[in-house]
Design a protein around this motif. Sequence first.
Motif, PDB file in Angstrom:
ATOM      1  N   GLY A 107       0.809  -1.213   0.000  1.00 27.20           N
ATOM      2  CA  GLY A 107       0.000   0.000   0.000  1.00 27.20           C
ATOM      3  C   GLY A 107       0.845   1.267   0.000  1.00 27.20           C
ATOM      4  N   PHE A 108       1.921   1.280   0.789  1.00 26.90           N
ATOM      5  CA  PHE A 108       2.763   2.468   0.898  1.00 26.90           C
ATOM      6  C   PHE A 108       3.552   2.706  -0.387  1.00 26.90           C
ATOM      7  CE2 PHE A 108       6.563   4.562   3.249  1.00 26.90           C
ATOM      8  CZ  PHE A 108       6.105   5.821   2.903  1.00 26.90           C
ATOM      9  N   THR A 109       4.104   1.644  -0.992  1.00 25.86           N
ATOM     10  CA  THR A 109       4.852   1.833  -2.234  1.00 25.86           C
ATOM     11  C   THR A 109       3.928   2.276  -3.365  1.00 25.86           C
ATOM     12  OG1 THR A 109       4.906  -0.590  -2.273  1.00 25.86           O
ATOM     13  CG2 THR A 109       7.004   0.541  -2.018  1.00 25.86           C
ATOM     14  N   PHE A 110       2.664   1.788  -3.338  1.00 26.82           N
ATOM     15  CA  PHE A 110       1.702   2.286  -4.327  1.00 26.82           C
ATOM     16  C   PHE A 110       1.496   3.785  -4.138  1.00 26.82           C
ATOM     17  CE2 PHE A 110      -2.642   3.818  -4.809  1.00 26.82           C
ATOM     18  CZ  PHE A 110      -2.696   3.845  -6.201  1.00 26.82           C
ATOM     19  N   VAL A 111       1.310   4.211  -2.908  1.00 27.51           N
ATOM     20  CA  VAL A 111       1.112   5.635  -2.619  1.00 27.51           C
ATOM     21  C   VAL A 111       2.328   6.442  -3.068  1.00 27.51           C
ATOM     22  CG1 VAL A 111       0.952   7.344  -0.751  1.00 27.51           C
ATOM     23  CG2 VAL A 111      -0.552   5.343  -0.748  1.00 27.51           C
ATOM     24  N   GLN A 112       3.533   5.945  -2.758  1.00 32.00           N
ATOM     25  CA  GLN A 112       4.750   6.639  -3.178  1.00 32.00           C
ATOM     26  C   GLN A 112       4.803   6.790  -4.692  1.00 32.00           C
ATOM     27  OE1 GLN A 112       7.542   3.955  -1.164  1.00 32.00           O
ATOM     28  NE2 GLN A 112       8.262   5.670   0.071  1.00 32.00           N
TER      29      GLN A 112
ATOM     30  N   ASN B 223       1.272  11.516   8.393  1.00 30.42           N
ATOM     31  CA  ASN B 223       1.282  11.669   9.851  1.00 30.42           C
ATOM     32  C   ASN B 223       2.551  11.147  10.487  1.00 30.42           C
ATOM     33  OD1 ASN B 223      -1.244  12.857   9.775  1.00 30.42           O
ATOM     34  ND2 ASN B 223      -2.347  10.941  10.176  1.00 30.42           N
ATOM     35  N   ALA B 224       3.102  10.085   9.892  1.00 31.18           N
ATOM     36  CA  ALA B 224       4.318   9.484  10.428  1.00 31.18           C
ATOM     37  C   ALA B 224       5.580  10.186   9.917  1.00 31.18           C
ATOM     38  CB  ALA B 224       4.378   7.999  10.074  1.00 31.18           C
ATOM     39  N   GLY B 225       5.390  11.193   9.053  1.00 30.00           N
ATOM     40  CA  GLY B 225       6.542  11.921   8.513  1.00 30.00           C
ATOM     41  C   GLY B 225       7.313  11.148   7.477  1.00 30.00           C
ATOM     42  N   LEU B 226       6.675  10.146   6.841  1.00 24.52           N
ATOM     43  CA  LEU B 226       7.366   9.303   5.862  1.00 24.52           C
ATOM     44  C   LEU B 226       7.041   9.682   4.418  1.00 24.52           C
ATOM     45  CD1 LEU B 226       6.909   5.818   7.555  1.00 24.52           C
ATOM     46  CD2 LEU B 226       8.860   7.372   7.706  1.00 24.52           C
TER      47      LEU B 226
END
Length: 287
Positions: free
Chosen positions: A89-94, A282-285
């Motif tokens: 999910g995060f790499t898709f968002v990136q 929110n996590a600053g990532l």
Amino acid sequence: MPRRRFHSLISAALLSCGLICNLSMAQQVLRVSAIPDEAPTELQRKFKPLGAYLEKKLGVKVEFIPVTDYAASVEGLINHKLDMVWFGGFTFVQANVRSRGQIVPLVQREEDEKFQSVFITSKGDINKLEDLKGKTFSFGSESSTSGHLMPRSYLLAAKINPDTDLKRIAFSGAHDATVAAVAGGKVDAGALNISVWEKLIAQNKIDTKQVHVFYTTPGYFDYNWSVRADMPSEMQKKITEAFLTLNPASPQDKEILELQRTKRFIPTKTENYKAIEAAAHNAGLLK
């Protein structure tokens, strides 16, 4: 018709044909990759029957191209070096943010609607998230949804800042490597995705008397198969249908689904990952 206009029309037609032909030629090989959240040999083993299935369904050669890290999977798709990628999910968002909305998630496993992370330890004095204060801890990859982003989010929600409240944090690079780090005593605890954890237990690769789960997160959207928005819509449709028609009643399809650790694939959409994007901010990532 004036000769100049006639020549302009012919030139435009040839240019259009050239673009279509080049696109068609490009799709004679579908270059596929996946975030390296497990050992390279395991990723290849999981993909081999799926790749053969896609070749039959799509009528093109399917080539699996391993990448060295999560960032390479993002850059590979954006820069046209890859055509389809298994993202978290995060790499898709990136990838979607980096491409300014030009990445399309096609399908996800049914399990990815409510995916979870598990926190594991070999220590008897760690029974809840708050017990991690002053301990050593391992995430997976820095760009992992289930191995870093969401575990970090739940730690922050429990008022534990990993960067200041833990004695030391490490990034193992992959979920199975996190388990090895905890089991080997390199860290006191770690977090990984529940799917890999359950697979390792089923394969008897974990002694649950030595390493155990002490916290399981709530569910969140995670993995998907994504392509670029400039892939021809007909090819996007064919890929989607190929995944959706995998049938566990068929022995061949069942093998593919089991290797992908699911019973079926379902359609997905960009909106499903808004919560992941918010968690990353929110996590600053995510800048």
